[in-house]
Enzyme design. Structure first.
Site, PDB file in Angstrom:
ATOM      1  N   HIS A  57      -3.845  -4.868  -0.086  1.00 54.97           N
ATOM      2  CA  HIS A  57      -3.351  -5.397   1.192  1.00 54.97           C
ATOM      3  C   HIS A  57      -3.412  -6.920   1.185  1.00 54.97           C
ATOM      4  O   HIS A  57      -4.475  -7.504   1.450  1.00 54.97           O
ATOM      5  CB  HIS A  57      -4.210  -4.858   2.334  1.00 54.97           C
ATOM      6  CG  HIS A  57      -3.975  -3.424   2.633  1.00 54.97           C
ATOM      7  ND1 HIS A  57      -3.066  -2.998   3.578  1.00 54.97           N
ATOM      8  CD2 HIS A  57      -4.515  -2.299   2.097  1.00 54.97           C
ATOM      9  CE1 HIS A  57      -3.075  -1.676   3.624  1.00 54.97           C
ATOM     10  NE2 HIS A  57      -3.939  -1.227   2.727  1.00 54.97           N
ATOM     11  N   GLU A 113      -2.404  -8.916   3.395  1.00 51.66           N
ATOM     12  CA  GLU A 113      -2.758  -9.378   4.749  1.00 51.66           C
ATOM     13  C   GLU A 113      -4.248  -9.230   5.030  1.00 51.66           C
ATOM     14  O   GLU A 113      -4.739  -9.754   6.037  1.00 51.66           O
ATOM     15  CB  GLU A 113      -1.925  -8.618   5.793  1.00 51.66           C
ATOM     16  CG  GLU A 113      -2.373  -7.207   6.103  1.00 51.66           C
ATOM     17  CD  GLU A 113      -2.047  -6.196   5.012  1.00 51.66           C
ATOM     18  OE1 GLU A 113      -1.489  -6.580   3.957  1.00 51.66           O
ATOM     19  OE2 GLU A 113      -2.372  -5.014   5.211  1.00 51.66           O
ATOM     20  N   CYS A 157       0.835  -1.203   0.000  1.00 52.01           N
ATOM     21  CA  CYS A 157       0.000   0.000   0.000  1.00 52.01           C
ATOM     22  C   CYS A 157       0.880   1.268   0.000  1.00 52.01           C
ATOM     23  O   CYS A 157       1.525   1.544  -1.006  1.00 52.01           O
ATOM     24  CB  CYS A 157      -0.973  -0.041   1.172  1.00 52.01           C
ATOM     25  SG  CYS A 157      -2.281   1.179   1.010  1.00 52.01           S
TER      26      CYS A 157
HETATM   27  N1  LIG Z   1      -4.458   3.111   3.130  1.00 50.54           N
HETATM   28  C1  LIG Z   1      -3.553   4.058   2.867  1.00 50.54           C
HETATM   29  O1  LIG Z   1      -2.876   4.538   3.734  1.00 50.54           O
HETATM   30  C2  LIG Z   1      -3.463   4.492   1.425  1.00 50.54           C
HETATM   31  C3  LIG Z   1      -2.200   5.238   1.086  1.00 50.54           C
HETATM   32  C4  LIG Z   1      -2.438   6.635   0.580  1.00 50.54           C
HETATM   33  N2  LIG Z   1      -2.668   7.576   1.697  1.00 50.54           N
HETATM   34  C5  LIG Z   1      -3.618   6.647  -0.383  1.00 50.54           C
HETATM   35  O2  LIG Z   1      -4.652   7.181  -0.038  1.00 50.54           O
HETATM   36  O3  LIG Z   1      -3.541   6.111  -1.492  1.00 50.54           O
END
Ligand SMILES: NC(=O)CC[C@H](N)C(=O)O
Length: 208
Positions: free
Chosen positions: A190, A192, A81
């Protein structure tokens, strides 16, 4: 059996990543010590939060050099991510911020007015979606083309070299959902949180 080292820089879903590897029978450790990260066989950079904060935490934690050295040493690296996004040159999240520039390219926000199936698509992209295999990265061995994985993000990566794209996903636009270059693999989704498919991906990584 190789040991999995998960970087703790104060921003990440560490516990779920650690538990996923352990549930597969691998020895995993979470570390906030860059000297430990520098000794890692397999290094994992998870991440949830803002790009700018992530880079600040990595810098303050002394992790930037160990990550770059690990990649240079051609040892297996997995970004998850935000851990994918910070590999890139820069992000436009909350301004313009420099990344690790390991993978040249940008991180950009989904367009505001996306449509899909006749509906407005909300941002963040949150939930299950399919990955289409552009190239079969080692982590995607025995992963079906079109498999479902779990996403939570508002930004996506745009590699300068389309040749590093491993999977793509459709969400209003067709975007890069994972990359693979040599020993560096990273997913926007993700693993996980992606049940059996995700565990297969983590297992493939650990077995490299
Ligand atoms: N879940 C996250 O932290 C995503 C990473 C980033 N902030 C996004 O919005 O793409």
């Amino acid at each position: 059996m190789s040991r999995i080292t998960i970087i703790d820089y104060g921003m990440g879903n560490l516990r779920s990543v650690h538990n996923a590897f352990e549930s597969l029978g691998f020895s995993a450790r979470v570390t906030d010590d860059p000297r430990v990260a520098a000794q890692a066989d397999h290094l994992v950079l998870p991440g949830v939060g803002a790009f700018k904060d992530c880079m600040e935490h990595l810098r303050e934690g002394g992790f930037i050099e160990p990550i770059k050295a690990h990649v240079e040493a051609a040892r297996p690296f997995l970004g998850i991510c935000l851990g994918l996004q910070v590999l890139f040159s820069e992000s436009e999240e909350f301004g313009r911020h420099q990344g690790l520039d390991i993978i040249p390219g940008r991180v950009v926000r989904f367009p505001a007015d996306m449509q899909g199936g006749g509906e407005d698509l909300k941002v963040p992209h949150m939930g299950w979606n399919r990955i289409t295999l552009a190239r079969r990265a080692p982590i995607c061995r025995e992963v079906e083309d079109g498999a479902f994985v779990y996403f939570v993000h508002s930004y996506y990566v745009v590699p300068e070299d389309p040749g590093v794209v491993a999977t793509t996903t459709d969400y209003g636009i067709n975007f890069c959902s994972s990359i693979w270059r040599d020993n560096v693999m990273a997913t926007q989704f993700h693993p996980e949180k992606s049940q059996q498919v995700g565990l297969r991906i983590l297992q493939n990584f650990a077995n490299m």
